[in-house]
Design a protein around this motif. Structure first.
Motif, PDB file in Angstrom:
ATOM      1  N   GLN A 133      23.247  14.404 -32.836  1.00 58.96           N
ATOM      2  CA  GLN A 133      23.792  15.638 -33.416  1.00 58.96           C
ATOM      3  C   GLN A 133      24.326  15.406 -34.821  1.00 58.96           C
ATOM      4  N   SER A 134      24.878  14.219 -35.052  1.00 62.64           N
ATOM      5  CA  SER A 134      25.439  13.968 -36.385  1.00 62.64           C
ATOM      6  C   SER A 134      24.353  13.621 -37.406  1.00 62.64           C
ATOM      7  N   THR A 135      23.169  13.268 -36.943  1.00 58.19           N
ATOM      8  CA  THR A 135      22.130  12.899 -37.918  1.00 58.19           C
ATOM      9  C   THR A 135      21.003  13.926 -38.041  1.00 58.19           C
ATOM     10  N   LEU A 136      20.804  14.769 -37.036  1.00 59.14           N
ATOM     11  CA  LEU A 136      19.707  15.745 -37.120  1.00 59.14           C
ATOM     12  C   LEU A 136      20.263  17.104 -37.557  1.00 59.14           C
ATOM     13  N   PRO A 137      19.882  17.558 -38.743  1.00 53.74           N
ATOM     14  CA  PRO A 137      20.478  18.769 -39.308  1.00 53.74           C
ATOM     15  C   PRO A 137      20.347  19.985 -38.397  1.00 53.74           C
ATOM     16  N   GLY A 138      21.463  20.703 -38.255  1.00 58.80           N
ATOM     17  CA  GLY A 138      21.470  21.963 -37.502  1.00 58.80           C
ATOM     18  C   GLY A 138      21.416  21.806 -35.999  1.00 58.80           C
ATOM     19  N   SER A 139      21.428  20.574 -35.513  1.00 62.00           N
ATOM     20  CA  SER A 139      21.232  20.388 -34.068  1.00 62.00           C
ATOM     21  C   SER A 139      22.526  20.524 -33.279  1.00 62.00           C
ATOM     22  N   LYS A 140      22.360  20.953 -32.032  1.00 60.59           N
ATOM     23  CA  LYS A 140      23.471  20.969 -31.079  1.00 60.59           C
ATOM     24  C   LYS A 140      22.976  20.322 -29.805  1.00 60.59           C
ATOM     25  N   PHE A 141      23.620  19.243 -29.415  1.00 55.73           N
ATOM     26  CA  PHE A 141      23.234  18.553 -28.190  1.00 55.73           C
ATOM     27  C   PHE A 141      24.338  18.701 -27.157  1.00 55.73           C
ATOM     28  N   VAL A 142      23.977  19.194 -25.995  1.00 61.12           N
ATOM     29  CA  VAL A 142      24.961  19.344 -24.934  1.00 61.12           C
ATOM     30  C   VAL A 142      24.529  18.502 -23.736  1.00 61.12           C
ATOM     31  N   LEU A 143      25.478  17.737 -23.232  1.00 57.62           N
ATOM     32  CA  LEU A 143      25.212  16.866 -22.089  1.00 57.62           C
ATOM     33  C   LEU A 143      25.769  17.483 -20.815  1.00 57.62           C
ATOM     34  N   ARG A 144      24.910  17.582 -19.814  1.00 63.36           N
ATOM     35  CA  ARG A 144      25.376  18.113 -18.522  1.00 63.36           C
ATOM     36  C   ARG A 144      25.601  16.941 -17.575  1.00 63.36           C
ATOM     37  N   ASP A 145      26.811  16.829 -17.094  1.00 65.10           N
ATOM     38  CA  ASP A 145      27.169  15.699 -16.240  1.00 65.10           C
ATOM     39  C   ASP A 145      26.833  16.023 -14.771  1.00 65.10           C
ATOM     40  N   VAL A 146      25.543  15.969 -14.491  1.00 67.84           N
ATOM     41  CA  VAL A 146      25.052  16.248 -13.141  1.00 67.84           C
ATOM     42  C   VAL A 146      25.633  15.227 -12.153  1.00 67.84           C
ATOM     43  N   TYR A 147      25.713  13.988 -12.625  1.00 70.88           N
ATOM     44  CA  TYR A 147      26.233  12.905 -11.777  1.00 70.88           C
ATOM     45  C   TYR A 147      27.620  13.251 -11.237  1.00 70.88           C
ATOM     46  N   LYS A 148      28.471  13.702 -12.128  1.00 73.21           N
ATOM     47  CA  LYS A 148      29.849  13.978 -11.715  1.00 73.21           C
ATOM     48  C   LYS A 148      29.926  15.122 -10.690  1.00 73.21           C
ATOM     49  N   ILE A 149      29.128  16.132 -10.903  1.00 71.19           N
ATOM     50  CA  ILE A 149      29.199  17.263  -9.970  1.00 71.19           C
ATOM     51  C   ILE A 149      28.716  16.850  -8.579  1.00 71.19           C
ATOM     52  N   PHE A 150      27.649  16.062  -8.527  1.00 72.41           N
ATOM     53  CA  PHE A 150      27.213  15.558  -7.213  1.00 72.41           C
ATOM     54  C   PHE A 150      28.349  14.787  -6.539  1.00 72.41           C
ATOM     55  N   ARG A 151      28.993  13.935  -7.318  1.00 76.71           N
ATOM     56  CA  ARG A 151      30.088  13.141  -6.768  1.00 76.71           C
ATOM     57  C   ARG A 151      31.224  14.024  -6.288  1.00 76.71           C
ATOM     58  N   ASP A 152      31.550  15.018  -7.080  1.00 80.38           N
ATOM     59  CA  ASP A 152      32.634  15.946  -6.712  1.00 80.38           C
ATOM     60  C   ASP A 152      32.309  16.623  -5.389  1.00 80.38           C
ATOM     61  N   VAL A 153      31.073  17.076  -5.252  1.00 83.77           N
ATOM     62  CA  VAL A 153      30.698  17.813  -4.039  1.00 83.77           C
ATOM     63  C   VAL A 153      30.687  16.873  -2.833  1.00 83.77           C
ATOM     64  N   ILE A 154      30.174  15.659  -3.028  1.00 80.03           N
ATOM     65  CA  ILE A 154      30.127  14.711  -1.907  1.00 80.03           C
ATOM     66  C   ILE A 154      31.541  14.325  -1.467  1.00 80.03           C
ATOM     67  N   ALA A 155      32.450  14.261  -2.435  1.00 81.23           N
ATOM     68  CA  ALA A 155      33.832  13.900  -2.104  1.00 81.23           C
ATOM     69  C   ALA A 155      34.539  15.022  -1.355  1.00 81.23           C
ATOM     70  N   SER A 156      34.088  16.246  -1.549  1.00 90.72           N
ATOM     71  CA  SER A 156      34.807  17.379  -0.960  1.00 90.72           C
ATOM     72  C   SER A 156      33.833  18.523  -0.636  1.00 90.72           C
ATOM     73  N   PRO A 157      32.902  18.260   0.297  1.00 92.69           N
ATOM     74  CA  PRO A 157      31.831  19.234   0.565  1.00 92.69           C
ATOM     75  C   PRO A 157      32.344  20.629   0.918  1.00 92.69           C
ATOM     76  N   GLU A 158      33.381  20.680   1.767  1.00 96.04           N
ATOM     77  CA  GLU A 158      33.829  21.982   2.273  1.00 96.04           C
ATOM     78  C   GLU A 158      34.297  22.894   1.155  1.00 96.04           C
ATOM     79  N   SER A 159      34.924  22.305   0.132  1.00 95.67           N
ATOM     80  CA  SER A 159      35.461  23.182  -0.907  1.00 95.67           C
ATOM     81  C   SER A 159      34.345  23.776  -1.761  1.00 95.67           C
TER      82      SER A 159
END
Ligand code: NAG
Ligand code: NAG
Ligand code: NAG
Ligand code: NAG
Length: 343
Positions: A244-270
């Motif tokens: 993002q800092s080197t490619l003009p006009g770009s916006k890079f967004v990272l989706r933390d899929v890993y974390k959400i899986f972990r969150d759900v596995i840690a607390s499925p019912e919620s």
């Protein structure tokens, strides 16, 4: 790749679904027969503007764009079909390691990997689209506002490295190759006109029913596999920030899929789940270990299951993912999906 008309609908639905619920509460997936108009009315969304003319999807079976299906059905009987798309093609790895006599399992040569998908975008999609714009400038403007959604590396890490490459490369070497290839293709897309990028990290594949059932594990997931994935995931934020800092006009967004899986596995019912470790569909042996067999009714409780088959999340899980990405900048960073779509 998704046609522009359909893309807008997909985006709108993704967007609408999110606003129905808060975070971590019990999720009821909306019935699919509810019209877009009904959703709009139901959610009073008239005042939310989204500045996205199209969504372009690149990657593997987690975001299956349909490309591989045609290839696979020509190659092998349908019950053997496993969609597979990789960041680095087998051929490419062969090229970077010319002195090795590499043994490939036959699957890998018959997928459209990421760089070929970018080729197809350049050679086919862009060629076909060009004619619908008055000028090169209006085409460039359209591309710059479109969303480029990328989900790669799961098969590279979970299959290619685990089963074929771990003797040839250290984890660090292999992950470095993946990140280099990803960087190269993202730069190419930017050169072609893409500006808004949404990039997923890799989910904890060690928690897939397939791996839980076939690999040794002492806890609820195969942690050794998740550790490998974390090496790759840990490098992604730095890469995207740098791009993002080197490619003009770009916006890079990272989706933390890993974390959400972990969150759900840690607390499925919620999150409304009752089962986070078995497949909904049945395999050809009537078990839940392998790919789904055709013509067998899936489980009826799929709204409360995290996985549909031994590898892929259920619709309910995709719903949870999207719901959080739309608004939650702690898992969709540096800006959330709504902000990216409005940027
Ligand atoms: C939509 O699907 C639900 C659940 O299957 C059903 O109860 C409802 O009648 C359907 N509505 C319409 C308009 O078809
Ligand atoms: C796309 O075009 C490039 C450059 O002309 C070529 O090298 C590549 O093979 C083409 N890819 C496909 C999938 O047609
Ligand atoms: C799993 O553990 C068992 C018992 O410790 C061992 O015999 C077997 O080789 C292991 N399998 C794998 C795939 O590591
Ligand atoms: C899935 O999780 C349940 C509840 O935590 C556990 O009892 C069961 O053994 C697990 N199944 C597998 C296949 O790991």
């Amino acid at each position: 790749m998704v046609k522009p008309g359909l893309s807008i609908l997909v985006c709108a639905l993704i967007f609408l679904f999110n606003l129905t619920f808060g975070y971590g509460d019990v999720v009821e997936v909306p019935t699919l027969n509810v019209t877009q108009q009904d959703h709009l009315k139901l959610l009073s969304l008239g005042d939310v503007g989204i500045n996205i003319p199209a969504l372009y999807v690149f990657g593997d079976s987690f975001v299956d764009n349909g490309n591989n299906k045609a290839i696979w059905e020509m190659m092998i009987p349908s019950e053997e079909v496993i969609f597979r798309s990789e960041l680095i093609s087998m051929e490419k790895l062969q090229a970077v390691s010319p002195m090795e006599e590499l043994q490939w399992i036959s699957l890998g040569k018959h997928v459209i990997n990421f760089f070929q998908q970018v080729d197809l975008f350049e050679n086919s999609t862009m060629e076909a689209l060009k004619g619908s714009f008055d000028s090169p400038e209006s085409f460039a403007d359209y591309l710059s506002k479109s969303l480029f959604y990328i989900n790669v590396a799961s098969n590279d890490l979970g299959i290619t490295y685990e089963f074929e490459m771990h003797d040839k490369y250290s984890v660090d070497e292999y992950v470095k190759l993946l990140v280099q290839e990803l960087s190269k293709q993202l730069k190419r897309l930017h050169t072609l006109g893409a500006r808004k990028f949404l990039v997923n990290n890799v989910p904890p594949l060690g928690c897939q029913p397939f791996n839980i059932n076939t690999r040794n594990n002492s806890g609820s997931c195969v942690e050794q596999m998740n550790e490998l994935i974390s090496v790759y995931n840990d490098l992604l934020p730095g890469l995207l920030t740098q791009l993002q800092s080197t490619l003009p006009g770009s916006k890079f967004v990272l989706r933390d899929v890993y974390k959400i899986f972990r969150d759900v596995i840690a607390s499925p019912e919620s999150y409304g789940f009752k089962d986070v470790n078995t497949s909904c569909c049945f395999d050809k042996n009537g078990k839940r270990f392998e790919v789904c067999a055709p013509n067998i009714a899936p489980c009826e409780d799929r709204k409360t299951r995290m996985f549909f088959d031994p590898f892929h999340p259920s619709e309910a899980m995709y719903f949870v993912l999207v719901r959080r990405f739309l608004k939650d900048s702690s898992v969709c960073s540096p800006i959330n999906l709504i902000q990216l779509m409005q940027a």
